[in-house]
Motif scaffolding. Structure first.
Motif, PDB file in Angstrom:
ATOM      1  N   GLY A  30       0.805  -1.208   0.000  1.00 21.88           N
ATOM      2  CA  GLY A  30       0.000   0.000   0.000  1.00 21.88           C
ATOM      3  C   GLY A  30       0.841   1.262   0.000  1.00 21.88           C
ATOM      4  N   PHE A  31       2.028   1.194   0.584  1.00 25.52           N
ATOM      5  CA  PHE A  31       2.952   2.327   0.558  1.00 25.52           C
ATOM      6  C   PHE A  31       3.756   2.366  -0.736  1.00 25.52           C
ATOM      7  CE2 PHE A  31       2.302   1.848   5.118  1.00 25.52           C
ATOM      8  CZ  PHE A  31       2.252   3.159   5.556  1.00 25.52           C
ATOM      9  N   ALA A  32       4.026   1.192  -1.297  1.00 28.57           N
ATOM     10  CA  ALA A  32       4.998   1.087  -2.382  1.00 28.57           C
ATOM     11  C   ALA A  32       4.404   1.295  -3.766  1.00 28.57           C
ATOM     12  CB  ALA A  32       5.677  -0.286  -2.333  1.00 28.57           C
ATOM     13  N   HIS A  33       3.067   1.220  -3.894  1.00 26.48           N
ATOM     14  CA  HIS A  33       2.442   1.269  -5.216  1.00 26.48           C
ATOM     15  C   HIS A  33       1.142   2.061  -5.152  1.00 26.48           C
ATOM     16  CE1 HIS A  33       5.232  -1.733  -6.834  1.00 26.48           C
ATOM     17  NE2 HIS A  33       5.075  -2.398  -5.701  1.00 26.48           N
ATOM     18  N   VAL A  34       0.470   2.172  -6.303  1.00 22.58           N
ATOM     19  CA  VAL A  34      -0.831   2.827  -6.360  1.00 22.58           C
ATOM     20  C   VAL A  34      -1.800   2.110  -5.430  1.00 22.58           C
ATOM     21  CG1 VAL A  34      -0.541   3.723  -8.694  1.00 22.58           C
ATOM     22  CG2 VAL A  34      -1.479   1.424  -8.361  1.00 22.58           C
ATOM     23  N   TRP A  35      -2.831   2.810  -4.985  1.00 15.69           N
ATOM     24  CA  TRP A  35      -3.670   2.346  -3.882  1.00 15.69           C
ATOM     25  C   TRP A  35      -4.280   0.964  -4.131  1.00 15.69           C
ATOM     26  CZ3 TRP A  35      -8.696   1.210  -5.028  1.00 15.69           C
ATOM     27  CH2 TRP A  35      -9.242   1.797  -6.191  1.00 15.69           C
ATOM     28  N   ALA A  36      -4.548   0.598  -5.378  1.00 13.68           N
ATOM     29  CA  ALA A  36      -5.229  -0.675  -5.653  1.00 13.68           C
ATOM     30  C   ALA A  36      -4.281  -1.857  -5.758  1.00 13.68           C
ATOM     31  CB  ALA A  36      -6.020  -0.554  -6.961  1.00 13.68           C
ATOM     32  N   ALA A  37      -2.984  -1.622  -5.625  1.00  5.60           N
ATOM     33  CA  ALA A  37      -2.012  -2.669  -5.941  1.00  5.60           C
ATOM     34  C   ALA A  37      -1.889  -3.743  -4.876  1.00  5.60           C
ATOM     35  CB  ALA A  37      -0.633  -2.044  -6.172  1.00  5.60           C
TER      36      ALA A  37
END
Length: 390
Positions: A30-37
Motif C-alpha cells: 500500500g505504501f509502495a504502489h498505487v492504492w489498488a495494488a
C-alpha cells in the motif's frame, strides 16, 4: 489487578505484538504502489517473476486483510481492559492523530475509524448482553453482505473491461502517479489528501459498521476471559484447526483464482468473497493459536518480547506509517515508490521487522512508555509525565 485480569491483559498484549508485525508486511504494498495494488499483482509488477508471484501469493494467503481484522478486534479488547470511567479517554486525540497521519502521510491508516468506533462502542457496554451480541452480529454480517454485493456487481461487468477501465489506472496514469510520489512527499500532498478523503468516506459509510462490530466483539471476548487461556483446550484446538484449515486455503485459492483469470474484473467476485471469508477465519485461527501459546507458555521469552511490543503498538504503528512514507515517497531522487516487486518488498519487510524489534528493545530499555502513547496520555490529562526511565 487480579491474576485472571493480568493473564487477560497479557494475552491481548501478546496478540497486539504479533499484529503490529503482521501489519508491517500487510501494508507494504500500500505504501509502495498505487492504492489498488495491494491485492492486484499486475499493478505491483508488470512482469512478475517466480519469486514475485510466490511472495504475492504468500502475502494474500497469510497476512492480507487478516491482520487488519485482528487489529480491530484487539483494539476493542484493549478498550475493555480499561476502567469504565476512563474508557473513552484519549480517543478524541487518537482521532486527531489518525487524521494527521491520513492527510499528511498515508491514506490507509486505521486509527481514525478505530477512534470513532471506540467512542460508540464503550457506551454500548451498558446494553444487555443479548442486545450487544445481536448488534455486533448484525454489523459484521451487514458489512460482509456489502462486500458480497460489491463483488457480485463486478460479475455483471463485460469480459472486455480490464483493470485499467474499471480503476482508471492505465499505464500512463500509473506512471504519472509514480512520478509524483518519486518527486518527493510534499510535491504530492494535495493528491494524498484527496485519496485520504476518499478512503475515509469508504471506511465510515461502507465499512464503519463492520469496524464497530469487530471492536464490540473484542470487548465481548475480554468479558468472557478468552485471551487469558482459561477456555477448555479442545474447543480451542479444534477451533484453530478448523478456522485455519478452511481460512488459509480459501485465501490461497482466492489468489490463485485471480491469477488464473488474469485479474479480470468480471471474474473477481468469487475470489473477493473467498478472501473476505478466509481472512476472517484465519484471524480467528491466529487468535486461538495465540491463546493456546499463552496457556502452555510456549516460547516464553518470545511472549515477553511480544508483550513489550504490545505495550507500544501505537508507537510502532505510527512509526511504520511515517518511516514507510519517507522510504517510498519522502525524498526526491531516492523514493522507491513503484520500484519494488513483491519479492523485494518481502525482503525489505524482513529488514524493517528487525529494525522494529530493535525499536521495541530500545523503548523498553530507555523509556517508560512509547512516545505516541506518552503524547496522547499527556494531551488527555493536560499534563505530561516523565518519558525517560531514571
Amino acid at each position: 489487578m487480579n491474576e485472571a485480569s493480568e493473564a487477560e491483559e497479557a494475552g491481548v498484549l501478546i496478540m497486539l505484538g504479533v499484529t503490529v508485525f503482521g501489519l508491517l508486511f500487510a501494508n507494504l504494498s500500500g505504501f509502495a504502489h498505487v492504492w489498488a495494488a495491494a491485492d492486484i499483482l499486475p499493478l505491483q509488477s508488470a512482469t512478475p517473476g517466480a519469486f514475485d508471484t510466490l511472495a504475492w501469493w504468500a502475502g494474500q494467503t497469510f497476512v492480507s486483510w487478516t491482520f487488519n481484522i485482528l487489529l480491530l478486534v484487539l483494539f476493542g479488547s484493549a478498550l475493555a481492559l480499561r476502567h469504565q470511567q476512563d474508557g473513552t479517554r484519549g480517543l478524541g486525540w487518537l482521532f486527531v492523530a489518525g487524521l494527521a497521519l491520513a492527510y499528511l502521510f498515508w491514506h490507509g491508516e486505521l486509527l481514525t475509524v478505530l477512534a470513532l468506533a471506540g467512542m460508540i462502542a464503550v457506551p454500548m457496554q451498558a446494553l444487555p448482553t443479548a442486545t450487544r451480541w445481536m448488534t455486533l452480529s448484525g454489523l459484521i454480517g451487514g458489512t460482509f453482505l456489502i462486500l458480497l454485493t460489491g463483488a457480485g456487481i463486478t460479475a455483471l461487468l463485460p469480459d472486455t473491461m480490464g483493470l485499467a477501465d474499471l480503476l482508471g489506472l492505465d499505464a500512463t496514469r500509473i506512471a504519472d502517479i509514480e512520478a509524483a510520489h518519486q518527486s518527493g512527499f510534499w510535491a504530492r500532498l494535495p493528491e494524498n489528501m484527496a485519496t485520504a478523503l476518499q478512503f475515509h468516506l469508504v471506511e465510515v459509510f461502507f465499512l464503519g459498521g463492520g469496524v464497530l462490530g469487530l471492536v464490540l466483539l473484542g470487548m465481548e471476548l475480554v468479558e468472557r476471559r478468552f485471551w487469558s487461556g482459561n477456555w477448555p483446550v479442545m474447543p480451542l484446538v479444534l477451533g484453530a484447526a478448523t478456522a485455519l484449515g478452511i481460512g488459509l486455503p480459501l485465501n490461497g485459492w482466492s489468489a490463485l483464482n485471480a491469477m488464473s483469470a488474469g485479474f479480470a474484473p468480471s471474474q473477481a467476485w468469487g475470489g473477493i468473497a473467498a478472501h473476505a471469508t478466509g481472512a476472517a477465519l484465519a484471524a480467528s485461527g491466529y487468535a486461538m493459536l495465540g491463546v493456546l501459546a499463552v496457556r502452555y507458555r510456549v516460547a516464553e521469552h518470545v511472549q515477553l518480547f511480544l508483550i513489550r511490543a504490545g505495550h507500544v503498538w501505537l508507537t510502532l504503528h505510527v512509526g511504520q506509517i511515517v518511516l514507510l512514507t519517507l522510504v517510498f515517497s519522502g525524498v526526491s531522487g531516492i523514493a522507491l515508490y513503484g520500484q519494488m516487486g513483491p519479492a523485494s518488498l518481502f525482503g525489505l519487510g524482513l529488514v524493517l521487522a528487525i529494525v522494529q524489534a530493535g525499536a521495541v528493545w530500545a523503548i523498553d530499555r530507555w523509556l517508560r512508555v512509547g512516545p505516541v502513547e506518552w503524547l496522547l496520555e499527556g494531551l488527555s490529562n493536560r499534563h505530561f509525565a516523565r518519558l525517560r526511565r531514571n
